[in-house]
Design a protein around this motif. Structure first.
Motif, mmCIF file in Angstrom:
data_model
loop_
_atom_site.group_PDB
_atom_site.id
_atom_site.type_symbol
_atom_site.label_atom_id
_atom_site.label_comp_id
_atom_site.label_asym_id
_atom_site.label_seq_id
_atom_site.Cartn_x
_atom_site.Cartn_y
_atom_site.Cartn_z
ATOM 1 N N SER A 128 0.878 -1.175 0.000
ATOM 2 C CA SER A 128 0.000 0.000 0.000
ATOM 3 C C SER A 128 0.913 1.221 0.000
ATOM 4 N N ASP A 129 0.336 2.411 0.201
ATOM 5 C CA ASP A 129 1.175 3.614 0.281
ATOM 6 C C ASP A 129 2.093 3.562 1.493
ATOM 7 N N ALA A 130 1.701 2.802 2.526
ATOM 8 C CA ALA A 130 2.448 2.819 3.796
ATOM 9 C C ALA A 130 3.427 1.652 3.944
ATOM 10 N N TYR A 131 3.226 0.569 3.195
ATOM 11 C CA TYR A 131 4.112 -0.614 3.331
ATOM 12 C C TYR A 131 4.227 -1.306 1.978
ATOM 13 N N GLY A 189 4.963 2.083 8.846
ATOM 14 C CA GLY A 189 3.903 1.327 8.173
ATOM 15 C C GLY A 189 3.287 0.241 9.023
ATOM 16 N N THR A 244 1.395 0.291 11.784
ATOM 17 C CA THR A 244 -0.003 0.481 12.196
ATOM 18 C C THR A 244 -0.947 0.310 11.015
ATOM 19 N N GLU A 245 -0.578 0.903 9.867
ATOM 20 C CA GLU A 245 -1.424 0.774 8.673
ATOM 21 C C GLU A 245 -1.540 -0.685 8.239
ATOM 22 N N GLU A 261 -3.966 -2.336 10.639
ATOM 23 C CA GLU A 261 -5.319 -1.836 10.394
ATOM 24 C C GLU A 261 -5.907 -2.394 9.108
ATOM 25 N N SER A 262 -5.053 -2.763 8.156
ATOM 26 C CA SER A 262 -5.558 -3.374 6.918
ATOM 27 C C SER A 262 -6.268 -4.695 7.211
ATOM 28 N N HIS A 288 -8.263 -0.343 5.990
ATOM 29 C CA HIS A 288 -7.590 0.088 4.757
ATOM 30 C C HIS A 288 -7.677 -1.011 3.707
#
Length: 500
Positions: free
Chosen positions: A271-274, A296, A298-299, A302-303, A308
């Motif tokens: 994703s944009d974060a990982y 990345g 936490t994101e 949360e996915s 997300h």
């Protein structure tokens, strides 16, 4: 000439800053000599950001003093005086993207011709300023079109134009690739030669050795040490940050059943974060995710809870595809979650403890949307006892509870649905020691019940319960530590010491 004979450009002594009952800084100290690059390091929560807000005049300390060139710092209300002393270039740019470089450099102080802005003089003065500091950027370029490194140099040039010669760089390399980082460091060295002094804040300790002459370490809201970088080997720097001596205990090693079925399996998640994350969690296994803010971690967690939608890769729960981007469907698939923000995401403050605890399982407690109040109260009472929530009963408003007990209600709700995967994000943040121990003992219970658990945390104590800890750095998994890791080993991975 001894350093004692040089008047420090910036000096902070005995800085104390409290927010209500929380002491964000108990003993902040910093002495920065003119013309040096001085590193400020410490783990998340060590007090770095608080010290920066005091050094830049955004907040007054409750105790202690700040001096510039031996003189007391200006009063908080005198913003112009502060701008002449110090500026901070943050990770997120403070320039206005729609404006040109010249407009950003002289925002709110454009040269006038009569009552109107003189655009010709604005361009000339901007070009002269950029030339003075050897910043190769077109003054007429839209700032949004610039590369991150050039935006940072525009911010530095703007600060220098006010007369400031002390620049705080807060995580300046977080969004840069290796070549851009090298160019930033070359520009920093050139500016240093022209009399500019830097306070450099970075979680990538390798950079401290590349660009700084002196390092100050904060830990647990206190000054620990200041030393020449050349006299501070990496192991000693990590030890100062971790507060652990070699004699201290290691984490208990647990045997994990390597034949237990895989509950969560992620492949190539992006994703944009990982990026390209592979991850498995077995039945009865507790896996930790660690990393600095912006890593990345936490994101990623949360996915799995439906918050997300990754742009690539897959995740399966007990062999079934996990529904991304849909919290309700994730819950139905067997994912329980303690979210990072218990106030915004975790609790409905207008409702009772019982209503909050049973919110996710109403379909089990009654048919066709009708739930008997006795049945719900009984189930809630059982959860309250199981988690040792200090309350007058399930009918008490959740808003009455302390932070620790409120977090237990969030945990109770996550466990109420008997999840196959339990995702805990900073589960003990802001709770007292006793509540912390109670919440962490639930992790052990979940493990014994055969639940797969994913724990994301900045707290080493939370991660000690894990069978292994994966470390993310700039969105990638860079290390895996089995149970038994030492504090300094994990921190070295988190802070980017041992992976270039």
């Amino acid at each position: 000439m001894s350093s004692q004979a040089i008047t420090p450009l910036v000096e902070a002594r005995g800085i104390v800053k409290r927010y209500g009952p929380t002491t964000a800084l108990a003993d902040g100290r910093l002495t920065v000599l003119p013309g040096e690059s001085h590193a400020l390091v410490g783990r998340n929560g060590a007090g770095k950001s608080t010290l920066v807000t005091v050094l830049t005049g955004l907040q007054a300390p409750d105790e202690g003093e700040v001096r510039f060139d031996g003189e007391p710092a200006p009063g908080l209300a005198d913003r112009d005086a502060w701008r002449r002393k110090v500026a901070c270039v943050y990770q997120k740019p403070t320039v206005v993207p729609e404006l040109t470089v010249a407009e950003n450099l002289f925002i709110n102080r454009q040269p006038l011709k009569g009552r109107f802005i003189s655009w010709r003089r604005l361009r000339e003065e901007a070009a002269a300023l950029l030339d003075t500091w050897d910043v190769h950027v077109d003054p007429e370029a839209r700032t949004s079109d610039l590369k991150v490194e050039d935006r940072q140099m525009v911010e530095i040039a703007r600060a220098l134009s006010f007369g400031a010669r002390f620049i705080v760089l807060d995580e300046p390399t977080a969004q840069l690739d290796n070549r851009e980082i090298e160019r930033l460091f070359a520009r920093m060295r050139a500016l240093q030669e022209n009399g500019v002094t830097f306070l450099f804040i970075s979680h990538h300790l390798q950079e401290v050795y590349e660009v700084c002459q002196t390092v100050t370490v904060l830990r647990d809201a206190r000054w620990i040490t200041t030393a020449p970088v050349a006299d501070m080997p990496r192991a000693a720097l990590v030890e100062a940050m971790a507060g652990e001596t070699i004699a201290e205990q290691t984490v208990a090693v647990r045997d994990v059943d390597s034949t237990a079925p895989v509950v969560l399996e992620a492949r190539g998640l992006t994703s944009d974060a990982y990026r390209d994350v592979d991850l498995t969690v077995r039945r009865g296994e507790v896996v930790g995710l660690a990393g600095i803010s912006g890593s990345g971690k936490t994101e990623l967690a949360e996915s799995f809870t439906g918050l997300h939608t990754p742009t690539g890769g897959t995740a399966r729960l007990d062999g079934e595809r996990l529904p991304f981007g849909d919290v309700r469907r994730s819950l139905e698939a067997g994912v329980g979650c303690v979210p990072r923000d218990r106030h915004g995401q975790g609790l409905v403050f207008g409702m009772t403890i019982g209503d909050n605890a049973t919110m996710t399982v109403l379909d089990r407690l009654g048919r066709f949307g009708f739930v008997g109040s006795d049945r719900k109260r009984g189930f809630a009472t059982e959860l309250i006892e199981r988690l040792d929530i200090h309350t007058e009963g399930p009918d008490q408003p959740v808003s009455d509870l302390s932070g620790g007990n409120a977090q237990k209600v969030v945990m109770a709700r996550a466990l109420a649905s008997d999840p196959r995967l339990l995702v805990l994000i900073n589960p003990t943040a802001g709770v007292d020691v006793k509540s912390k121990e109670s919440l962490l003992s639930r992790v052990d219970t979940a493990r014994e019940d055969g639940t797969a658990v994913l724990v994301v945390s900045d707290e080493l104590d939370d991660l000690r319960r894990c069978d292994r800890v994966l470390v993310l750095f700039h969105g990638r998994v860079v290390a895996e530590h089995p149970a038994g890791w030492r504090d300094h080993e994990l921190i070295a991975s988190i802070e980017g010491v041992d992976h270039g």
